[in-house]
Scaffold this motif. Structure first.
Motif, PDB file in Angstrom:
ATOM      1  N   ILE A   1     -47.834 -53.925 -30.208  1.00 40.84           N
ATOM      2  CA  ILE A   1     -47.208 -52.649 -29.877  1.00 40.84           C
ATOM      3  C   ILE A   1     -46.705 -52.663 -28.433  1.00 40.84           C
ATOM      4  CG2 ILE A   1     -47.664 -50.178 -29.520  1.00 40.84           C
ATOM      5  CD1 ILE A   1     -49.627 -50.420 -31.960  1.00 40.84           C
ATOM      6  N   GLU A   2     -47.489 -53.163 -27.508  1.00 35.40           N
ATOM      7  CA  GLU A   2     -47.060 -53.239 -26.109  1.00 35.40           C
ATOM      8  C   GLU A   2     -45.840 -54.149 -25.955  1.00 35.40           C
ATOM      9  OE1 GLU A   2     -48.014 -51.438 -23.465  1.00 35.40           O
ATOM     10  OE2 GLU A   2     -49.203 -50.334 -24.934  1.00 35.40           O
ATOM     11  N   ARG A   3     -45.838 -55.270 -26.685  1.00 34.77           N
ATOM     12  CA  ARG A   3     -44.692 -56.185 -26.639  1.00 34.77           C
ATOM     13  C   ARG A   3     -43.437 -55.503 -27.160  1.00 34.77           C
ATOM     14  NH1 ARG A   3     -46.776 -59.973 -29.498  1.00 34.77           N
ATOM     15  NH2 ARG A   3     -45.500 -59.856 -31.372  1.00 34.77           N
ATOM     16  N   LYS A   4     -43.571 -54.713 -28.221  1.00 32.21           N
ATOM     17  CA  LYS A   4     -42.414 -54.002 -28.784  1.00 32.21           C
ATOM     18  C   LYS A   4     -41.901 -52.938 -27.818  1.00 32.21           C
ATOM     19  CE  LYS A   4     -41.770 -56.348 -32.353  1.00 32.21           C
ATOM     20  NZ  LYS A   4     -40.561 -57.183 -32.394  1.00 32.21           N
ATOM     21  N   TYR A   5     -42.812 -52.256 -27.092  1.00 32.89           N
ATOM     22  CA  TYR A   5     -42.375 -51.308 -26.065  1.00 32.89           C
ATOM     23  C   TYR A   5     -41.551 -52.030 -24.995  1.00 32.89           C
ATOM     24  CZ  TYR A   5     -44.820 -46.992 -27.348  1.00 32.89           C
ATOM     25  OH  TYR A   5     -45.227 -45.838 -27.965  1.00 32.89           O
ATOM     26  N   ALA A   6     -42.042 -53.190 -24.546  1.00 31.69           N
ATOM     27  CA  ALA A   6     -41.329 -53.958 -23.510  1.00 31.69           C
ATOM     28  C   ALA A   6     -39.969 -54.437 -24.022  1.00 31.69           C
ATOM     29  CB  ALA A   6     -42.181 -55.148 -23.063  1.00 31.69           C
ATOM     30  N   GLU A   7     -39.925 -54.931 -25.261  1.00 26.78           N
ATOM     31  CA  GLU A   7     -38.653 -55.381 -25.839  1.00 26.78           C
ATOM     32  C   GLU A   7     -37.669 -54.223 -25.972  1.00 26.78           C
ATOM     33  OE1 GLU A   7     -39.548 -57.298 -29.562  1.00 26.78           O
ATOM     34  OE2 GLU A   7     -40.670 -58.906 -28.581  1.00 26.78           O
ATOM     35  N   THR A   8     -38.168 -53.073 -26.369  1.00 26.81           N
ATOM     36  CA  THR A   8     -37.304 -51.898 -26.525  1.00 26.81           C
ATOM     37  C   THR A   8     -36.775 -51.444 -25.171  1.00 26.81           C
ATOM     38  OG1 THR A   8     -38.487 -51.217 -28.508  1.00 26.81           O
ATOM     39  CG2 THR A   8     -37.175 -49.528 -27.393  1.00 26.81           C
ATOM     40  N   ALA A   9     -37.627 -51.425 -24.158  1.00 28.96           N
ATOM     41  CA  ALA A   9     -37.200 -51.028 -22.819  1.00 28.96           C
ATOM     42  C   ALA A   9     -36.125 -51.980 -22.294  1.00 28.96           C
ATOM     43  CB  ALA A   9     -38.389 -50.986 -21.867  1.00 28.96           C
ATOM     44  N   ALA A  10     -36.301 -53.276 -22.527  1.00 31.09           N
ATOM     45  CA  ALA A  10     -35.303 -54.255 -22.099  1.00 31.09           C
ATOM     46  C   ALA A  10     -33.987 -54.049 -22.843  1.00 31.09           C
ATOM     47  CB  ALA A  10     -35.826 -55.678 -22.322  1.00 31.09           C
ATOM     48  N   TRP A  11     -34.068 -53.763 -24.130  1.00 33.26           N
ATOM     49  CA  TRP A  11     -32.861 -53.536 -24.921  1.00 33.26           C
ATOM     50  C   TRP A  11     -32.118 -52.295 -24.428  1.00 33.26           C
ATOM     51  CZ3 TRP A  11     -30.758 -49.710 -27.869  1.00 33.26           C
ATOM     52  CH2 TRP A  11     -29.662 -50.058 -28.655  1.00 33.26           C
ATOM     53  N   VAL A  12     -32.860 -51.227 -24.168  1.00 34.09           N
ATOM     54  CA  VAL A  12     -32.243 -49.987 -23.677  1.00 34.09           C
ATOM     55  C   VAL A  12     -31.564 -50.238 -22.333  1.00 34.09           C
ATOM     56  CG1 VAL A  12     -32.762 -47.660 -22.815  1.00 34.09           C
ATOM     57  CG2 VAL A  12     -33.734 -48.438 -24.982  1.00 34.09           C
ATOM     58  N   ALA A  13     -32.220 -50.986 -21.459  1.00 34.41           N
ATOM     59  CA  ALA A  13     -31.634 -51.287 -20.151  1.00 34.41           C
ATOM     60  C   ALA A  13     -30.355 -52.107 -20.284  1.00 34.41           C
ATOM     61  CB  ALA A  13     -32.652 -52.038 -19.295  1.00 34.41           C
ATOM     62  N   ASP A  14     -30.306 -52.996 -21.276  1.00 31.74           N
ATOM     63  CA  ASP A  14     -29.129 -53.845 -21.489  1.00 31.74           C
ATOM     64  C   ASP A  14     -28.029 -53.165 -22.291  1.00 31.74           C
ATOM     65  OD1 ASP A  14     -30.334 -55.887 -20.095  1.00 31.74           O
ATOM     66  OD2 ASP A  14     -31.032 -56.950 -21.888  1.00 31.74           O
ATOM     67  N   ASN A  15     -28.316 -52.013 -22.889  1.00 32.77           N
ATOM     68  CA  ASN A  15     -27.361 -51.318 -23.754  1.00 32.77           C
ATOM     69  C   ASN A  15     -27.266 -49.836 -23.386  1.00 32.77           C
ATOM     70  OD1 ASN A  15     -26.694 -53.411 -26.004  1.00 32.77           O
ATOM     71  ND2 ASN A  15     -28.889 -53.558 -25.661  1.00 32.77           N
ATOM     72  N   PRO A  16     -26.707 -49.553 -22.210  1.00 34.90           N
ATOM     73  CA  PRO A  16     -26.626 -48.148 -21.794  1.00 34.90           C
ATOM     74  C   PRO A  16     -25.671 -47.353 -22.678  1.00 34.90           C
ATOM     75  CG  PRO A  16     -25.399 -49.545 -20.301  1.00 34.90           C
ATOM     76  CD  PRO A  16     -26.112 -50.457 -21.263  1.00 34.90           C
ATOM     77  N   LEU A  17     -25.841 -46.050 -22.670  1.00 39.45           N
ATOM     78  CA  LEU A  17     -25.009 -45.157 -23.475  1.00 39.45           C
ATOM     79  C   LEU A  17     -23.767 -44.742 -22.682  1.00 39.45           C
ATOM     80  CD1 LEU A  17     -27.740 -42.881 -25.077  1.00 39.45           C
ATOM     81  CD2 LEU A  17     -26.443 -44.695 -26.171  1.00 39.45           C
ATOM     82  N   LEU A  18     -22.957 -45.681 -22.307  1.00 38.89           N
ATOM     83  CA  LEU A  18     -21.784 -45.400 -21.486  1.00 38.89           C
ATOM     84  C   LEU A  18     -20.802 -44.469 -22.161  1.00 38.89           C
ATOM     85  CD1 LEU A  18     -21.147 -48.951 -19.994  1.00 38.89           C
ATOM     86  CD2 LEU A  18     -22.333 -47.012 -18.948  1.00 38.89           C
TER      87      LEU A  18
END
Length: 76
Positions: free
Chosen positions: A53-70
């Motif tokens: 679960i912690e790994r998935k939180y980190a992966e999701t945070a990285a994905w969100v940072a790399d895919n902003p809602l421009l």
């Protein structure tokens, strides 16, 4: 006291997904598990589930940072 090892059905309940989805996570190696008993039943250690679960939180945070809602931000 809670059990150290959980059957796949309990893991599915914890993650709010189907048991077959948990089985796929285990078989793909994404979620660590052990096979025990004569019938080879899968069990997931509670600590391994928390690590997953912690790994998935980190992966999701990285994905969100790399895919902003421009596109959305530009229209507001």
């Amino acid at each position: 006291m809670s059990s150290r090892f959980l059957p796949l059905a309990d893991v599915a309940d914890e993650l709010n997904v189907t048991e077959s989805q948990v089985y796929h996570l285990v078989r793909s190696g994404d979620l660590a598990a052990i096979k025990i008993g004569g019938r080879g039943q899968w069990r997931v250690e509670r600590a391994k589930l928390e690590e997953f679960i912690e790994r998935k939180y980190a992966e999701t945070a990285a994905w969100v940072a790399d895919n902003p809602l421009l596109a959305r931000d530009a229209t507001e």
